[in-house]
Motif scaffolding. Structure first.
Motif, PDB file in Angstrom:
ATOM      1  N   MET A   1       0.989  -1.251   0.330  1.00 23.84           N
ATOM      2  CA  MET A   1      -0.119  -0.076   0.114  1.00 23.84           C
ATOM      3  C   MET A   1       0.646   1.173  -0.302  1.00 23.84           C
ATOM      4  SD  MET A   1      -3.292  -0.019   2.443  1.00 23.84           S
ATOM      5  CE  MET A   1      -3.681  -1.599   3.522  1.00 23.84           C
ATOM      6  N   THR A   2       0.829   2.541  -0.554  1.00 25.22           N
ATOM      7  CA  THR A   2       1.491   3.694  -1.009  1.00 25.22           C
ATOM      8  C   THR A   2       0.772   4.177   0.446  1.00 25.22           C
ATOM      9  OG1 THR A   2      -0.527   4.973  -2.347  1.00 25.22           O
ATOM     10  CG2 THR A   2       1.112   3.468  -3.046  1.00 25.22           C
ATOM     11  N   SER A   3       1.344   5.579   0.829  1.00 27.06           N
ATOM     12  CA  SER A   3       0.926   5.715   2.108  1.00 27.06           C
ATOM     13  C   SER A   3       0.224   6.776   2.215  1.00 27.06           C
ATOM     14  CB  SER A   3       2.411   7.418   1.835  1.00 27.06           C
ATOM     15  OG  SER A   3       2.272   8.126   1.111  1.00 27.06           O
ATOM     16  N   SER A   4      -0.835   6.929   0.493  1.00 26.78           N
ATOM     17  CA  SER A   4      -1.740   7.955   0.413  1.00 26.78           C
ATOM     18  C   SER A   4      -2.936   6.551   0.220  1.00 26.78           C
ATOM     19  CB  SER A   4      -1.911   8.551  -0.881  1.00 26.78           C
ATOM     20  OG  SER A   4      -3.492   8.539  -1.482  1.00 26.78           O
ATOM     21  N   ASP A   5      -2.784   5.220   0.232  1.00 27.38           N
ATOM     22  CA  ASP A   5      -3.222   4.092   0.793  1.00 27.38           C
ATOM     23  C   ASP A   5      -3.377   4.049   2.128  1.00 27.38           C
ATOM     24  OD1 ASP A   5      -4.100   4.002  -2.358  1.00 27.38           O
ATOM     25  OD2 ASP A   5      -2.379   2.347  -2.659  1.00 27.38           O
ATOM     26  N   GLU A   6      -2.274   4.127   2.868  1.00 20.16           N
ATOM     27  CA  GLU A   6      -2.536   4.023   3.930  1.00 20.16           C
ATOM     28  C   GLU A   6      -3.787   4.602   4.281  1.00 20.16           C
ATOM     29  OE1 GLU A   6       1.014   3.315   5.804  1.00 20.16           O
ATOM     30  OE2 GLU A   6       1.896   1.695   3.943  1.00 20.16           O
ATOM     31  N   SER A   7      -3.350   5.885   4.127  1.00 29.17           N
ATOM     32  CA  SER A   7      -3.747   7.100   4.978  1.00 29.17           C
ATOM     33  C   SER A   7      -5.668   6.811   4.230  1.00 29.17           C
ATOM     34  CB  SER A   7      -3.305   8.502   4.593  1.00 29.17           C
ATOM     35  OG  SER A   7      -3.704   9.008   3.928  1.00 29.17           O
ATOM     36  N   ASP A   8      -6.102   6.575   3.672  1.00 33.08           N
ATOM     37  CA  ASP A   8      -7.474   6.472   2.963  1.00 33.08           C
ATOM     38  C   ASP A   8      -7.439   5.005   3.872  1.00 33.08           C
ATOM     39  OD1 ASP A   8      -7.347   8.490   1.518  1.00 33.08           O
ATOM     40  OD2 ASP A   8      -6.923   7.292  -0.817  1.00 33.08           O
ATOM     41  N   PHE A   9      -6.877   4.262   4.562  1.00 36.16           N
ATOM     42  CA  PHE A   9      -7.506   2.618   4.773  1.00 36.16           C
ATOM     43  C   PHE A   9      -7.646   3.101   6.328  1.00 36.16           C
ATOM     44  CE2 PHE A   9      -6.559  -0.633   7.089  1.00 36.16           C
ATOM     45  CZ  PHE A   9      -7.057  -1.972   6.492  1.00 36.16           C
ATOM     46  N   GLU A  10      -6.702   4.378   7.363  1.00 34.33           N
ATOM     47  CA  GLU A  10      -6.604   4.478   8.119  1.00 34.33           C
ATOM     48  C   GLU A  10      -8.381   5.424   8.865  1.00 34.33           C
ATOM     49  OE1 GLU A  10      -5.434   4.207  11.593  1.00 34.33           O
ATOM     50  OE2 GLU A  10      -3.886   2.261  10.221  1.00 34.33           O
ATOM     51  N   ARG A  11      -8.683   6.420   7.918  1.00 38.22           N
ATOM     52  CA  ARG A  11      -9.688   7.122   7.696  1.00 38.22           C
ATOM     53  C   ARG A  11     -10.999   6.448   7.562  1.00 38.22           C
ATOM     54  NH1 ARG A  11     -12.114   9.109   4.027  1.00 38.22           N
ATOM     55  NH2 ARG A  11     -10.242   8.532   2.328  1.00 38.22           N
ATOM     56  N   ILE A  12     -10.848   5.613   6.547  1.00 35.08           N
ATOM     57  CA  ILE A  12     -11.731   4.958   7.127  1.00 35.08           C
ATOM     58  C   ILE A  12     -11.865   4.019   8.070  1.00 35.08           C
ATOM     59  CG2 ILE A  12     -12.587   2.835   5.288  1.00 35.08           C
ATOM     60  CD1 ILE A  12     -11.296   3.693   3.157  1.00 35.08           C
ATOM     61  N   LEU A  13     -10.852   2.949   7.961  1.00 40.22           N
ATOM     62  CA  LEU A  13     -11.027   1.928   9.420  1.00 40.22           C
ATOM     63  C   LEU A  13     -12.107   2.973  10.789  1.00 40.22           C
ATOM     64  CD1 LEU A  13     -11.023  -0.650  10.561  1.00 40.22           C
ATOM     65  CD2 LEU A  13      -8.436  -0.612  10.777  1.00 40.22           C
ATOM     66  N   PHE A  14     -11.033   3.730  10.877  1.00 38.45           N
ATOM     67  CA  PHE A  14     -11.467   4.987  11.634  1.00 38.45           C
ATOM     68  C   PHE A  14     -11.794   6.273  11.937  1.00 38.45           C
ATOM     69  CE2 PHE A  14      -8.041   2.531  13.488  1.00 38.45           C
ATOM     70  CZ  PHE A  14      -8.009   1.165  13.745  1.00 38.45           C
ATOM     71  N   PRO A  15     -13.012   6.211  11.642  1.00 35.59           N
ATOM     72  CA  PRO A  15     -13.517   7.496  10.970  1.00 35.59           C
ATOM     73  C   PRO A  15     -13.558   9.004  11.939  1.00 35.59           C
ATOM     74  CG  PRO A  15     -15.863   6.007  11.008  1.00 35.59           C
ATOM     75  CD  PRO A  15     -14.040   5.474  11.706  1.00 35.59           C
ATOM     76  N   SER A  16     -13.608   8.066  13.731  1.00 36.57           N
ATOM     77  CA  SER A  16     -13.311   9.115  14.020  1.00 36.57           C
ATOM     78  C   SER A  16     -12.095   9.533  15.078  1.00 36.57           C
ATOM     79  CB  SER A  16     -14.512   9.209  15.369  1.00 36.57           C
ATOM     80  OG  SER A  16     -14.109   8.260  15.713  1.00 36.57           O
ATOM     81  N   GLY A  17     -11.079   9.168  14.138  1.00 41.56           N
ATOM     82  CA  GLY A  17     -10.025   9.219  14.329  1.00 41.56           C
ATOM     83  C   GLY A  17      -9.255   7.847  15.348  1.00 41.56           C
ATOM     84  N   THR A  18      -8.311   8.340  15.896  1.00 37.23           N
ATOM     85  CA  THR A  18      -6.757   7.481  15.979  1.00 37.23           C
ATOM     86  C   THR A  18      -7.123   7.007  17.117  1.00 37.23           C
ATOM     87  OG1 THR A  18      -5.359   7.606  14.967  1.00 37.23           O
ATOM     88  CG2 THR A  18      -6.501   5.921  14.088  1.00 37.23           C
ATOM     89  N   VAL A  19      -7.448   8.261  17.520  1.00 40.33           N
ATOM     90  CA  VAL A  19      -7.017   8.798  19.627  1.00 40.33           C
ATOM     91  C   VAL A  19      -8.075   8.008  20.233  1.00 40.33           C
ATOM     92  CG1 VAL A  19      -6.766  10.292  20.924  1.00 40.33           C
ATOM     93  CG2 VAL A  19      -6.178  10.768  18.683  1.00 40.33           C
TER      94      VAL A  19
END
Length: 159
Positions: A1-19
């Motif tokens: 996964m590219t870094s852009s794909d990874e950030s999209d993945f994180e945004r989709i997986l954690f829609p309210s953030g990862t904190v």
């Protein structure tokens, strides 16, 4: 996964953030993780059921072809029967291969999610296991099951 794909993945997986605060959110994350691991295990069980079905049908077709060759007195009818069974077997192997690929892709996606969730848990068990197995690249440590399934399908298609 590219870094852009990874950030999209994180945004989709954690829609309210990862904190994650301790307590309820961490507990919810762990429960979601458990449910997702369970769904992955169920996917593997369904995949095994599909393999058993196709193995059984192909074995039945081979047995029927053997019966036709042995017990059908007319050569033309025998050839036509074996040809029909052979074509049916090849079509079944193509369908089998398509399903196995689909299950493999689904499982890959599930483990990407599991690995991402593990980054927010105290231990990354599945990620560590995958690392210990050489991530499927070292045949001395692990041979992916999909490769074995592909070989079995090919053998039945040839037969």
């Amino acid at each position: 996964m590219t870094s852009s794909d990874e950030s999209d993945f994180e945004r989709i997986l954690f829609p309210s953030g990862t904190v994650f605060a301790e307590g309820a959110r961490q507990s919810t994350l762990f429960e979601q993780y458990r449910l997702f691991v369970d769904s992955s295990e169920k996917l593997v069980a369904r995949r095994q059921t599909v393999n058993t079905f196709f193995l059984s049908i192909n074995a039945l077709l081979l047995s029927a072809a053997g019966f036709i060759v042995k017990d059908v007195p007319q050569e033309g009818a025998s050839f036509a029967g074996v040809l029909a069974l052979g074509l049916a077997g090849i079509l079944l192997c193509i369908a089998w291969r398509t399903l196995v690929r689909s299950y493999s892709q689904l499982n890959t996606g599930k483990f990407a999610v599991i690995h991402a969730l593990e980054q927010h848990l105290p231990a990354a068990l599945f990620k560590a296991e995958w690392h210990a197995l050489g991530e499927g690249r070292d045949k001395k440590k692990y041979i992916p099951f999909t490769k074995t399934e592909d070989r079995i399908q090919f053998v039945f298609a040839v037969l």
